[in-house]
Design a protein around this motif. Sequence first.
Motif, PDB file in Angstrom:
ATOM      1  N   MET A 132       0.646  -1.100  -0.029  1.00  0.00           N
ATOM      2  CA  MET A 132      -0.098  -0.084   0.061  1.00  0.00           C
ATOM      3  C   MET A 132       0.852   1.177  -0.087  1.00  0.00           C
ATOM      4  N   ASN A 133       1.715   1.479   0.930  1.00  0.00           N
ATOM      5  CA  ASN A 133       2.578   2.384   0.988  1.00  0.00           C
ATOM      6  C   ASN A 133       3.597   2.751  -0.325  1.00  0.00           C
ATOM      7  N   GLN A 134       3.920   1.679  -0.686  1.00  0.00           N
ATOM      8  CA  GLN A 134       5.030   1.938  -1.928  1.00  0.00           C
ATOM      9  C   GLN A 134       3.978   2.419  -3.242  1.00  0.00           C
ATOM     10  N   SER A 135       2.727   1.961  -3.235  1.00  0.00           N
ATOM     11  CA  SER A 135       1.931   2.342  -4.430  1.00  0.00           C
ATOM     12  C   SER A 135       1.341   3.786  -4.457  1.00  0.00           C
ATOM     13  N   ARG A 136       1.684   4.438  -2.917  1.00  0.00           N
ATOM     14  CA  ARG A 136       1.210   5.506  -2.809  1.00  0.00           C
ATOM     15  C   ARG A 136       2.329   6.556  -3.319  1.00  0.00           C
ATOM     16  N   TRP A 137       2.346   7.245  -4.413  1.00  0.00           N
ATOM     17  CA  TRP A 137       3.078   8.065  -4.838  1.00  0.00           C
ATOM     18  C   TRP A 137       3.360   9.588  -4.394  1.00  0.00           C
ATOM     19  N   ASN A 138       2.108   9.774  -3.849  1.00  0.00           N
ATOM     20  CA  ASN A 138       1.958  11.308  -3.213  1.00  0.00           C
ATOM     21  C   ASN A 138       2.602  11.293  -1.903  1.00  0.00           C
ATOM     22  N   SER A 139       2.894  12.365  -1.392  1.00  0.00           N
ATOM     23  CA  SER A 139       3.226  12.533   0.219  1.00  0.00           C
ATOM     24  C   SER A 139       2.224  11.652   1.044  1.00  0.00           C
ATOM     25  N   GLY A 140       2.852  11.144   2.079  1.00  0.00           N
ATOM     26  CA  GLY A 140       1.620  10.905   3.251  1.00  0.00           C
ATOM     27  C   GLY A 140       1.856  11.403   4.292  1.00  0.00           C
ATOM     28  N   LEU A 141       0.857  11.465   5.174  1.00  0.00           N
ATOM     29  CA  LEU A 141       0.955  12.389   6.416  1.00  0.00           C
ATOM     30  C   LEU A 141       1.403  11.436   7.512  1.00  0.00           C
ATOM     31  N   ARG A 142       2.599  12.149   7.966  1.00  0.00           N
ATOM     32  CA  ARG A 142       3.621  11.359   8.910  1.00  0.00           C
ATOM     33  C   ARG A 142       3.183  11.744  10.286  1.00  0.00           C
ATOM     34  N   GLY A 143       2.919  13.015  10.557  1.00  0.00           N
ATOM     35  CA  GLY A 143       2.759  13.490  11.898  1.00  0.00           C
ATOM     36  C   GLY A 143       1.936  14.846  11.687  1.00  0.00           C
ATOM     37  N   LEU A 144       1.513  15.227  12.855  1.00  0.00           N
ATOM     38  CA  LEU A 144       0.801  16.533  13.103  1.00  0.00           C
ATOM     39  C   LEU A 144       1.016  16.891  14.501  1.00  0.00           C
ATOM     40  N   SER A 145       1.558  18.002  14.612  1.00  0.00           N
ATOM     41  CA  SER A 145       1.683  18.594  15.960  1.00  0.00           C
ATOM     42  C   SER A 145       0.922  20.110  15.898  1.00  0.00           C
ATOM     43  N   TRP A 146       0.530  20.560  17.046  1.00  0.00           N
ATOM     44  CA  TRP A 146      -0.114  21.894  16.851  1.00  0.00           C
ATOM     45  C   TRP A 146      -0.125  22.636  18.357  1.00  0.00           C
ATOM     46  N   GLY A 172       5.789  13.189   3.847  1.00  0.00           N
ATOM     47  CA  GLY A 172       6.690  12.575   3.214  1.00  0.00           C
ATOM     48  C   GLY A 172       6.499  11.350   2.211  1.00  0.00           C
ATOM     49  N   LYS A 173       7.225  11.508   1.166  1.00  0.00           N
ATOM     50  CA  LYS A 173       6.947  10.246   0.146  1.00  0.00           C
ATOM     51  C   LYS A 173       7.699   9.019   0.813  1.00  0.00           C
ATOM     52  N   TYR A 174       7.172   8.082   0.273  1.00  0.00           N
ATOM     53  CA  TYR A 174       7.647   6.729   0.412  1.00  0.00           C
ATOM     54  C   TYR A 174       9.233   6.670   0.295  1.00  0.00           C
ATOM     55  N   GLY A 175       9.881   6.220   1.258  1.00  0.00           N
ATOM     56  CA  GLY A 175      11.305   6.327   1.248  1.00  0.00           C
ATOM     57  C   GLY A 175      12.066   7.495   1.279  1.00  0.00           C
ATOM     58  N   GLN A 176      11.365   8.545   1.361  1.00  0.00           N
ATOM     59  CA  GLN A 176      12.130  10.024   1.498  1.00  0.00           C
ATOM     60  C   GLN A 176      11.858  10.718   2.719  1.00  0.00           C
ATOM     61  N   LYS A 177      12.900  11.463   2.890  1.00  0.00           N
ATOM     62  CA  LYS A 177      12.995  12.247   4.378  1.00  0.00           C
ATOM     63  C   LYS A 177      11.549  13.090   4.361  1.00  0.00           C
ATOM     64  N   SER A 178      11.140  13.602   5.604  1.00  0.00           N
ATOM     65  CA  SER A 178       9.873  14.185   5.865  1.00  0.00           C
ATOM     66  C   SER A 178      10.236  15.848   5.258  1.00  0.00           C
ATOM     67  N   GLU A 179       9.122  16.331   4.935  1.00  0.00           N
ATOM     68  CA  GLU A 179       9.124  17.948   4.923  1.00  0.00           C
ATOM     69  C   GLU A 179       8.102  18.459   6.012  1.00  0.00           C
ATOM     70  N   PHE A 180       8.131  19.574   6.337  1.00  0.00           N
ATOM     71  CA  PHE A 180       7.490  19.985   7.649  1.00  0.00           C
ATOM     72  C   PHE A 180       6.754  21.337   6.929  1.00  0.00           C
ATOM     73  N   LEU A 181       5.583  21.490   7.163  1.00  0.00           N
ATOM     74  CA  LEU A 181       4.676  22.408   6.611  1.00  0.00           C
ATOM     75  C   LEU A 181       4.226  23.078   7.889  1.00  0.00           C
ATOM     76  N   CYS A 182       4.331  24.234   7.913  1.00  0.00           N
ATOM     77  CA  CYS A 182       3.794  25.050   9.204  1.00  0.00           C
ATOM     78  C   CYS A 182       2.919  25.998   8.839  1.00  0.00           C
ATOM     79  N   LEU A 183       1.570  25.640   9.408  1.00  0.00           N
ATOM     80  CA  LEU A 183       0.356  26.464   8.937  1.00  0.00           C
ATOM     81  C   LEU A 183      -0.190  27.271  10.058  1.00  0.00           C
TER      82      LEU A 183
END
Lengths: 212, 86
Positions: A132-146, A172-183
Amino acid sequence: MAAGELEGSKPLNGLLNALAQDTFHGHPGITEELLRSQLYPEVPPEEFRPFLAKMRGILKGGGGVGAKDVAGQKVNIWAENQSIASADMDFNQLEAFLTAQTKKQGGITSDQAAVISKFWKSHKTKIRESLMNQSRWNSGLRGLSWRVDGKSQSRHSAQIHTPVAIIELELGKYGQKSEFLCLEFDEVKVNQILKTLSEVEESISTLISQPN
Amino acid sequence: MEESSELPLDAKSEFVDFQWKLGLAVSCDGCRSLKLEGWPYRYVAVMLKVADHSGQVKTKSFEMTVPQFQNFDRRFKEIAAVIETM
């Protein structure tokens, strides 16, 4: 000693794990020689190769596995590409499949069948999720803090509090480093999102499918 | 209820818009069998529009499984509840 006769379950379990990592979890680069030297050091390479192909074939299948000539001998291809993972057998089917493999010429031993059966039962869920994870080519939501800040402005008179929610999304995309979006969201936007999320929830309930 | 995190001030973007679609993944390369437990599986695809400090609007897309989405929803409800008390 032949690879098939060496069956304490540890080496085979290690092999199956390595194959699963390689085929299902997207960690390629496990070489045949590495596996042989780590798990079956007493087995000569020309004997290990077909053995590895056999196990890979049983676990994952795939056209042509085991079809190559090895030192002039054709390696047996069984079950017409049927394999445990691609057929996604239930436990009864698994037992039947493995029993059939033990009865074939150049098949597996019943000890090996037992190891494979145990391995598959414990790894099935992991493998499914991995696919499932490998076939998701978009980024996934790995975490949320607020957190919520109360921005207050006061000069002389009344303090004005305008609460602001600050949300950090870890993507983060599968196998890649996370990126953080602060909103930043004010109260109006938080409520706007909540309304949208309930629309999504409604859609989910009306879509008839198997639960995740 | 509030969780703290290290958030550098200048990295904040302003939320602009949230678009979504609900998808159903039916099959994939490497999982030919439709009987794979949990497949087909539903997922929520999100397209966020955010404005950075210069006002430039960017989009960010990501996916969530249904349980992840439900957690996401729950978090926003928590946030709304906190804001309401202020």
